[in-house]
Design an enzyme around this catalytic site. Structure first.
Site, PDB file in Angstrom:
ATOM      1  N   ARG A  74       4.472   4.050  -0.559  1.00 21.63           N
ATOM      2  CA  ARG A  74       3.779   2.774  -0.406  1.00 21.63           C
ATOM      3  C   ARG A  74       2.519   2.700  -1.277  1.00 21.63           C
ATOM      4  NH1 ARG A  74       0.706   0.077   4.334  1.00 21.63           N
ATOM      5  NH2 ARG A  74       1.083  -2.124   3.873  1.00 21.63           N
ATOM      6  N   HIS A  78       1.638  -0.327  -3.866  1.00 23.16           N
ATOM      7  CA  HIS A  78       0.399  -1.115  -3.847  1.00 23.16           C
ATOM      8  C   HIS A  78      -0.368  -0.956  -5.153  1.00 23.16           C
ATOM      9  CE1 HIS A  78      -0.238  -2.175   0.651  1.00 23.16           C
ATOM     10  NE2 HIS A  78       1.032  -2.139   0.356  1.00 23.16           N
ATOM     11  N   ASN A 106      -7.700  -2.034   7.587  1.00 27.94           N
ATOM     12  CA  ASN A 106      -7.686  -0.878   6.697  1.00 27.94           C
ATOM     13  C   ASN A 106      -6.834   0.250   7.233  1.00 27.94           C
ATOM     14  OD1 ASN A 106      -9.207  -0.096   8.817  1.00 27.94           O
ATOM     15  ND2 ASN A 106     -10.890   0.748   7.638  1.00 27.94           N
ATOM     16  N   HIS A 207      11.639   0.262   2.679  1.00 28.15           N
ATOM     17  CA  HIS A 207      11.405   0.255   4.123  1.00 28.15           C
ATOM     18  C   HIS A 207      12.486   1.025   4.882  1.00 28.15           C
ATOM     19  CE1 HIS A 207       8.601  -3.525   3.873  1.00 28.15           C
ATOM     20  NE2 HIS A 207       8.096  -2.454   3.308  1.00 28.15           N
TER      21      HIS A 207
END
Ligand code: HEM
Ligand SMILES: *[C@@H]1O[C@H](CO)[C@@H](O)[C@H](O)[C@H]1NC(C)=O
Ligand SMILES: *[C@@H]1O[C@H](CO)[C@@H](O)[C@H](O)[C@H]1NC(C)=O
Ligand SMILES: *[C@@H]1O[C@H](CO)[C@@H](O)[C@H](O)[C@H]1NC(C)=O
Ligand SMILES: *[C@@H]1O[C@H](CO)[C@@H](O)[C@H](O)[C@H]1NC(C)=O
Ligand SMILES: *[C@@H]1O[C@H](CO)[C@@H](O)[C@H](O)[C@H]1NC(C)=O
Ligand SMILES: *[C@@H]1O[C@H](CO)[C@@H](O)[C@H](O)[C@H]1NC(C)=O
Ligand SMILES: *[C@@H]1O[C@H](CO)[C@@H](O)[C@H](O)[C@H]1NC(C)=O
Ligand SMILES: *[C@@H]1O[C@H](CO)[C@@H](O)[C@H](O)[C@H]1NC(C)=O
Ligand SMILES: *[C@@H]1O[C@H](CO)[C@@H](O)[C@H](O)[C@H]1NC(C)=O
Length: 352
Positions: A74, A78, A106, A207
């Protein structure tokens, strides 16, 4: 005569089919064109042990914390979606201004992933000196996360340089679609990065490992249950998230939560996708057929995943003399001029 040649030709046949099987499981993937400045053998002479050092470390760490694989995958996603794959997500804002502690939600990127990348950078530097960028380490760690979880082992083009700028809050919100998005919104977000419906369905297959917080899918539970959800699945989600805004988590792929496989697509077919952004891939006709293709053919999913990941891994990369090789993945080199004005941690604000 005939008795002597029969076993020989059988042996030959076996050899031929073994060769075919072997080559189809190793490097038979189709890759998109490589961006100028990136290449598969970039570190061939400057850091020949890069891949073995990274793989050895991650193999050990995943035994202690299986979730680290999902966390690292991930982080690379990002990094690439916000301002390109330049390692800017790794920057700890506390070095020079307001940082991650001041950012909105966060808790969605795991600190363990940043720690692992920093430890890898130390090991790689011990082996090769200051030659490998943090952005490349992150891309390689994502590949190993996929492969060591049961997914395809593919080649990673290297040569990314580390960025000198933080991403702004506006950039983050603009680049990462929220999990409440439908296919139309997802496609709009991806098209800005020249990614299409195939890339969307394929990359969402990430996912197949990892977890999500209740806050990322409670839009489907409150004020009322999303009617598309499987009833038993929904009942269990209410047990995990009895009220809004808890810090509880659940797995993204209920069938095989820690294995990189095509079961995520089976979840979607059974209305057990966790986020709206997952389940709508099956609801919407444009993407449904791709979901079905992957649900019945894991080999096909793996092939497409390698292609789309490689595309994603080359988004707005810095090459040549642009950017730098960081000495500490969490901070811009002291001697470099950082260009940020509005400091923001790009990783921690998408699960709104
Ligand atoms: C297409 C749009 C996408 C959306 C809306 C989305 C959204 C999310 C959200 C909300 C979470 C959970 C955050 C939390 O609540 O803790 C998550 C987790 C995750 N995402 Fe995505 N994601 C997308 C695409 C991707 C892509 C392209 C990849 C990688 C190829 C990816 C890999 C992951 C992984 C591995 C996790 C689990 C992280 C962990 O366990 O720590 N996602 N995603
Ligand atoms: C790397 O940079 C971060 C952020 O400035 C800092 O907190 C950390 O101590 C640094 N690590 C090392 C080993 O210097
Ligand atoms: C999130 O921020 C809060 C303070 O706003 C801090 O206490 C907490 O440790 C942070 N969590 C993570 C995972 O960084
Ligand atoms: C990892 O990648 C290699 C090819 O490089 C492949 O043979 C193997 O099956 C993959 N998966 C696992 C779990 O090792
Ligand atoms: C998709 O979501 C947008 C809002 O993000 C909404 O305007 C649109 O109507 C939705 N489309 C469909 C087909 O549901
Ligand atoms: C499916 O997505 C396409 C592409 O964004 C959109 O045009 C269409 O309205 C969507 N259909 C439904 C039923 O949401
Ligand atoms: C989830 O959180 C709530 C409230 O924070 C708690 O009471 C409940 O036991 C948790 N459930 C699970 C399954 O963790
Ligand atoms: C959700 O919970 C956090 C603390 O975990 C709190 O700071 C925040 O204000 C809450 N948000 C809402 C909308 O209730
Ligand atoms: C699955 O996909 C692979 C790769 O595209 C293809 O070679 C194979 O024929 C497909 N298998 C089936 C049963 O359709
Ligand atoms: C970053 O700093 C290190 C140590 O000072 C140095 O070796 C490296 O060349 C620097 N990189 C750039 C691009 O400035």
């Amino acid at each position: 005569m005939a008795a002597a040649t029969a076993p020989t030709s059988l042996l030959l046949l076996l050899l031929v089919s073994c060769t075919v099987v072997f080559s189809s499981t190793s490097e038979a993937f189709d890759y998109p064109p490589l961006v100028k400045g990136l290449s598969f053998d970039y570190y061939k002479t400057s850091c020949p042990s890069l891949e073995s050092v990274v793989k050895k470390y991650l193999t050990q760490e995943f035994k202690k914390n299986v979730g680290l694989a999902a966390a690292l995958l991930r982080v690379h996603f990002h990094d690439c979606f916000v301002q390109g794959c330049d390692g800017s997500i790794l920057l700890d804002g506390s070095a020079g201004g307001p940082g991650e502690q001041d950012a909105p939600p966060n808790l969605t990127l795991r600190p363990a992933a940043f720690k692992a990348i920093n430890e890898l950078q130390v090991l790689v530097t011990q082996a090769c000196g200051q030659t490998v960028s943090c952005a490349d380490i992150s891309a390689l760690a994502a590949r190993d996360s996929v492969n060591l979880s049961g997914g395809p082992g593919y080649k990673v083009p290297f040569g990314r340089r580390d960025g000198l700028t933080f991403a702004t809050q506006a950039e983050v919100l603009n680049s990462l679609p929220p999990p409440t998005s439908n296919v139309t919104a997802l496609l709009a977000a991806l098209s800005k990065l020249n990614l299409d419906a195939n890339d969307l369905v394929t990359l969402s297959g990430g996912h197949t490992i990892g977890i999500g917080h209740c806050t990322s899918f409670e839009n489907r539970l409150f004020p009322s249950q999303d009617p598309i959800m499987d009833k038993t699945f929904a009942k269990n989600l209410y047990l995990t998230c009895p009220v809004k805004n808890t810090t509880n988590t659940t797995v993204l792929d209920i069938r095989t939560p820690d294995t990189f496989d095509n079961k995520y697509y089976l979840d979607l077919m059974n209305r057990q996708g966790l986020f709206t952004s997952d389940q709508d891939l099956y609801t919407n006709k444009t993407t449904k057929s791709i979901v079905l293709d992957f649900a019945v053919n894991q080999t096909l999913f793996f092939e497409k995943f390698v292609y789309s990941m490689t595309k994603m891994g080359q988004l707005s990369v810095l090459t040549g003399n642009n950017g730098e090789i960081r000495t500490n993945c969490s901070a811009i080199n002291k001697s470099s001029k950082s260009l940020w004005s509005v400091v923001e941690d790009e990783g921690r604000s998408d699960a709104l």
